[in-house]
Design an enzyme around this catalytic site. Structure first.
Site, PDB file in Angstrom:
ATOM      1  N   HIS A  38      41.279 -24.864 -17.122  1.00  0.00           N
ATOM      2  CA  HIS A  38      41.281 -23.613 -16.361  1.00  0.00           C
ATOM      3  C   HIS A  38      41.740 -22.485 -17.271  1.00  0.00           C
ATOM      4  O   HIS A  38      42.604 -22.686 -18.115  1.00  0.00           O
ATOM      5  CB  HIS A  38      42.243 -23.713 -15.167  1.00  0.00           C
ATOM      6  CG  HIS A  38      41.971 -22.708 -14.103  1.00  0.00           C
ATOM      7  ND1 HIS A  38      42.466 -21.427 -14.145  1.00  0.00           N
ATOM      8  CD2 HIS A  38      41.208 -22.781 -12.984  1.00  0.00           C
ATOM      9  CE1 HIS A  38      42.050 -20.765 -13.078  1.00  0.00           C
ATOM     10  NE2 HIS A  38      41.279 -21.554 -12.360  1.00  0.00           N
TER      11      HIS A  38
ATOM     12  N   ASP B 101      38.294 -28.210  -8.482  1.00  0.00           N
ATOM     13  CA  ASP B 101      36.995 -28.879  -8.318  1.00  0.00           C
ATOM     14  C   ASP B 101      37.049 -30.374  -8.567  1.00  0.00           C
ATOM     15  O   ASP B 101      36.050 -31.065  -8.352  1.00  0.00           O
ATOM     16  CB  ASP B 101      35.969 -28.232  -9.274  1.00  0.00           C
ATOM     17  CG  ASP B 101      35.696 -26.800  -8.862  1.00  0.00           C
ATOM     18  OD1 ASP B 101      35.796 -25.901  -9.709  1.00  0.00           O
ATOM     19  OD2 ASP B 101      35.428 -26.580  -7.661  1.00  0.00           O
TER      20      ASP B 101
HETATM   21  C1  SDX Z   1      36.906 -22.662 -11.057  1.00  0.00           C
HETATM   22  O1  SDX Z   1      38.967 -18.548 -12.781  1.00  0.00           O
HETATM   23  C2  SDX Z   1      39.230 -19.144 -11.674  1.00  0.00           C
HETATM   24  O2  SDX Z   1      40.216 -18.902 -11.007  1.00  0.00           O
HETATM   25  C3  SDX Z   1      38.151 -20.134 -11.240  1.00  0.00           C
HETATM   26  C4  SDX Z   1      38.470 -20.996 -10.038  1.00  0.00           C
HETATM   27  C5  SDX Z   1      38.539 -20.188  -8.762  1.00  0.00           C
HETATM   28  O3  SDX Z   1      39.184 -20.657  -7.802  1.00  0.00           O
HETATM   29  O4  SDX Z   1      37.878 -19.131  -8.704  1.00  0.00           O
HETATM   30  O5  SDX Z   1      39.717 -21.657 -10.227  1.00  0.00           O
HETATM   31  C6  SDX Z   1      37.388 -22.056  -9.800  1.00  0.00           C
HETATM   32  O6  SDX Z   1      35.944 -22.196 -11.590  1.00  0.00           O
HETATM   33  C7  SDX Z   1      37.690 -23.776 -11.680  1.00  0.00           C
HETATM   34  C8  SDX Z   1      37.108 -24.229 -13.070  1.00  0.00           C
HETATM   35  C9  SDX Z   1      35.903 -25.141 -12.793  1.00  0.00           C
HETATM   36  N1  SDX Z   1      35.211 -25.468 -14.067  1.00  0.00           N
HETATM   37  C10 SDX Z   1      35.226 -26.686 -14.574  1.00  0.00           C
HETATM   38  O7  SDX Z   1      35.904 -27.607 -14.146  1.00  0.00           O
HETATM   39  C11 SDX Z   1      34.291 -26.864 -15.777  1.00  0.00           C
HETATM   40  C12 SDX Z   1      35.038 -27.571 -16.905  1.00  0.00           C
HETATM   41  N2  SDX Z   1      36.099 -26.663 -17.410  1.00  0.00           N
HETATM   42  C13 SDX Z   1      35.750 -25.869 -18.592  1.00  0.00           C
HETATM   43  O8  SDX Z   1      34.431 -25.447 -18.660  1.00  0.00           O
HETATM   44  C14 SDX Z   1      36.831 -24.818 -18.894  1.00  0.00           C
HETATM   45  O9  SDX Z   1      38.043 -25.454 -18.780  1.00  0.00           O
HETATM   46  C15 SDX Z   1      36.876 -23.523 -18.103  1.00  0.00           C
HETATM   47  C16 SDX Z   1      35.595 -22.826 -18.105  1.00  0.00           C
HETATM   48  C17 SDX Z   1      37.300 -23.790 -16.694  1.00  0.00           C
HETATM   49  C18 SDX Z   1      37.938 -22.628 -18.764  1.00  0.00           C
HETATM   50  O10 SDX Z   1      37.488 -22.357 -20.032  1.00  0.00           O
HETATM   51  P1  SDX Z   1      38.284 -21.380 -21.045  1.00  0.00           P
HETATM   52  O11 SDX Z   1      39.513 -20.845 -20.421  1.00  0.00           O
HETATM   53  O12 SDX Z   1      37.302 -20.420 -21.625  1.00  0.00           O
HETATM   54  O13 SDX Z   1      38.798 -22.361 -22.120  1.00  0.00           O
HETATM   55  P2  SDX Z   1      37.949 -22.884 -23.342  1.00  0.00           P
HETATM   56  O14 SDX Z   1      36.564 -23.217 -22.887  1.00  0.00           O
HETATM   57  O15 SDX Z   1      38.103 -21.928 -24.458  1.00  0.00           O
HETATM   58  O16 SDX Z   1      38.703 -24.261 -23.668  1.00  0.00           O
HETATM   59  C19 SDX Z   1      39.813 -24.298 -24.526  1.00  0.00           C
HETATM   60  C20 SDX Z   1      39.665 -25.631 -25.261  1.00  0.00           C
HETATM   61  C21 SDX Z   1      38.332 -25.779 -25.985  1.00  0.00           C
HETATM   62  O17 SDX Z   1      38.523 -26.704 -27.041  1.00  0.00           O
HETATM   63  P3  SDX Z   1      38.852 -26.107 -28.549  1.00  0.00           P
HETATM   64  O18 SDX Z   1      37.727 -25.117 -28.863  1.00  0.00           O
HETATM   65  O19 SDX Z   1      40.196 -25.445 -28.462  1.00  0.00           O
HETATM   66  O20 SDX Z   1      38.804 -27.340 -29.441  1.00  0.00           O
HETATM   67  O21 SDX Z   1      39.694 -26.716 -24.298  1.00  0.00           O
HETATM   68  C22 SDX Z   1      38.429 -27.383 -24.314  1.00  0.00           C
HETATM   69  C23 SDX Z   1      37.441 -26.455 -24.974  1.00  0.00           C
HETATM   70  O22 SDX Z   1      36.397 -27.197 -25.580  1.00  0.00           O
HETATM   71  N3  SDX Z   1      38.085 -27.628 -22.915  1.00  0.00           N
HETATM   72  C24 SDX Z   1      37.562 -28.761 -22.454  1.00  0.00           C
HETATM   73  C25 SDX Z   1      37.442 -28.574 -21.074  1.00  0.00           C
HETATM   74  N4  SDX Z   1      37.885 -27.364 -20.743  1.00  0.00           N
HETATM   75  C26 SDX Z   1      38.279 -26.770 -21.887  1.00  0.00           C
HETATM   76  N5  SDX Z   1      37.198 -29.891 -23.078  1.00  0.00           N
HETATM   77  C27 SDX Z   1      36.691 -30.852 -22.284  1.00  0.00           C
HETATM   78  N6  SDX Z   1      36.554 -30.767 -20.946  1.00  0.00           N
HETATM   79  C28 SDX Z   1      36.910 -29.643 -20.304  1.00  0.00           C
HETATM   80  N7  SDX Z   1      36.776 -29.547 -19.001  1.00  0.00           N
END
Ligand code: SDX
Length: 436
Positions: free
Chosen positions: A313, A371
């Site tokens: 998140h 989720d």
């Molecule tokens: C919702 O914003 C809100 O409030 C949203 C929400 C709401 O109520 O409105 O809470 C609802 O959208 C919840 C999130 C649902 N999405 C998912 O579950 C999809 C999987 N999660 C990721 O796509 C990600 O965690 C996000 C999109 C939710 C957040 O992404 P960020 O903040 O841009 O973080 P990032 O992608 O830069 O990740 C940081 C690191 C990265 O690795 P490095 O580049 O540092 O090596 O963490 C890794 C990412 O690759 N990472 C994950 C991951 N989430 C982040 N690796 C594997 N699996 C994941 N789920």
């Protein structure tokens, strides 16, 4: 917001004059550096794609402490709202800032109930879709189409119009989501029943048919109502920011909410609940718990493009409080249905345990979000996977509307118009095609 005694001073190594920037404090949470005059004073923009460090507005609706894993709607902890209130009380709180008393709740709920039907013409929009159209494609169309029916409540700058549009949208979303489901199932639509609760009405429109009434199971209706509460609002997330930016042009509230529906659909946002359940199905098909290690390896391999859906998140760097409540609701529903050994729930809990002990997730502070468990409990209620995000949109409509109305009600609001760092071609002349 309150002017802080602290000032921020921007200094430049090239000898350009320092710039003093005011710092403002809210009631809780990080202070903000006011950069509204920065471009006029320096000729420079700030650069923050993805808005990692940007407060786009001030708001009094929802507060999140990502480090603590705390979520407050108008100051009330989500844990208390989810266990001591229902969705109608939560809608009243988000829209008007206070929980209603018994009389106020009865009046508000009645007002919503009296707007649950949609214009009979709405059904003809669905006929244009294939029966296997994704419900979010249908919802994006239907919500936008609402603006064609309510010319008496589309002036976003008229407070009465905003109030009526808010009630209409909250009231009609369950009817539209149920219609999208019935259309895909090839079943006739069920009309709302005014003597049912908000969640009970939705479940009857989903599961009743003209041949057989739906006998609501109290624990499932309560679970549905709690799912609505947990998804109702969440500060300036992607879809809420979309609604604010769209509404800032003065467009009507139905169009602005349709933009929010479209944004929520993405798998990085509200689409994650559907993607998470499909991920669990895939792991189950490949062998279940024994295959978790292999799956985690794929997730950690950047080239695989595989993410652990329902994890991570932008704001929570601790356990999402909604995920905990969703897991409890999961247990309650599965136990009540005699499914306490549900393999998918067991798989999800095993996967969570392994991930939370794995350095990759721990170092990145990746925890389950709202989720992760929501799909399992919706599946147990009988909701098809493809409808999960539409239900998220149903519940989030009150948050979108509350945030939109807060923005429009702020005399300082302006149309949102971000700038850019331009990295393309500088000015050049066209060469005639014969010479290209
Ligand atoms: C919702 O914003 C809100 O409030 C949203 C929400 C709401 O109520 O409105 O809470 C609802 O959208 C919840 C999130 C649902 N999405 C998912 O579950 C999809 C999987 N999660 C990721 O796509 C990600 O965690 C996000 C999109 C939710 C957040 O992404 P960020 O903040 O841009 O973080 P990032 O992608 O830069 O990740 C940081 C690191 C990265 O690795 P490095 O580049 O540092 O090596 O963490 C890794 C990412 O690759 N990472 C994950 C991951 N989430 C982040 N690796 C594997 N699996 C994941 N789920």
């Amino acid at each position: 917001m309150k002017l802080s005694d602290t000032k921020a001073t921007l200094s430049f190594s090239n000898g350009s004059p320092n710039v003093d920037l005011p710092v403002y404090q809210g009631s809780v949470g990080p202070d903000v550096i006011d950069i509204r005059k920065l471009y006029a004073q320096t000729g420079m923009f700030t650069y923050d794609p993805g808005f990692m460090s940007t407060a786009a507005c001030q708001s009094a609706i929802t507060f999140i402490d990502g480090d603590k894993g705390e979520l407050l709607y108008r100051g009330y902890p989500i844990e208390q709202l989810a266990t001591q209130c229902d969705f109608m009380e939560t809608c009243h709180l988000l829209l008007y800032g206070e929980l209603p008393n018994a009389e106020g709740k009865q009046k508000f709920s009645r007002n919503v109930t009296m707007h649950t039907m949609v214009n009979e013409q709405m059904q003809f929009f669905l006929r244009g879709f294939r029966r296997d159209a994704h419900p979010m494609a249908i919802m994006t169309g239907l919500v936008g189409a609402l603006s064609a029916f309510y010319h008496d409540s589309t002036d976003i700058n008229n407070p009465e119009h905003r109030e009526v549009a808010a009630i209409r949208l909250i009231a009609k979303m369950p009817t539209l989501v149920a219609m999208a489901y019935k259309y895909s199932a090839g079943q006739p639509y069920m009309y709302p029943q005014n003597d049912l609760s908000y969640a009970g009405n939705f479940m009857r429109m989903m599961f009743a048919t003209p041949c057989e009434e739906y006998q609501p199971i109290e624990v499932l209706v309560r679970a549905m109502d709690r799912i609505f509460i947990l998804h109702a609002d969440h500060e300036q997330n992607a879809s809420t920011s979309t609604v604010r930016l769209c509404g800032s042009s003065g467009t009507n509230p139905f169009a602005a909410i349709a933009a929010g529906v479209a944004c929520l659909w993405g798998p990085a946002h509200g689409g994650a609940n559907e993607a998470c359940l499909n991920m669990l199905y895939d792991i189950q098909r490949q062998g279940g718990v024994d295959k978790i290690g292999e799956f985690i390896k794929q997730v950690k391999d950047k080239n695989s493009g595989v993410k652990l859906m329902g994890f991570g998140h932008r704001v929570y760097k601790n356990y999402d409080p909604r995920a905990k409540l969703m897991q409890e609701t999961c247990k309650e529903v599965l136990d009540n249905l005699g499914l306490h050994n549900d393999p998918l729930f067991k798989l999800a809990m095993a996967l969570e345990k392994i991930a939370l002990e794995d350095e990759y997730f721990v170092s990145r502070k990746l925890y389950p979000n709202v989720d992760y468990y929501s799909g399992i409990v919706q599946r147990a209620i009988g909701i098809p996977v493809s409808l999960f995000t539409a239900i998220f949109a149903l519940a989030r409509t009150v948050g979108w509307i509350a945030q939109l109305n807060e923005m429009i009600g702020d005399p300082e609001y302006k149309i949102g118009r971000p700038r850019q760092l331009f990295t393309g071609s500088t000015k050049r002349d066209i060469v005639p095609i014969s010479k290209r």
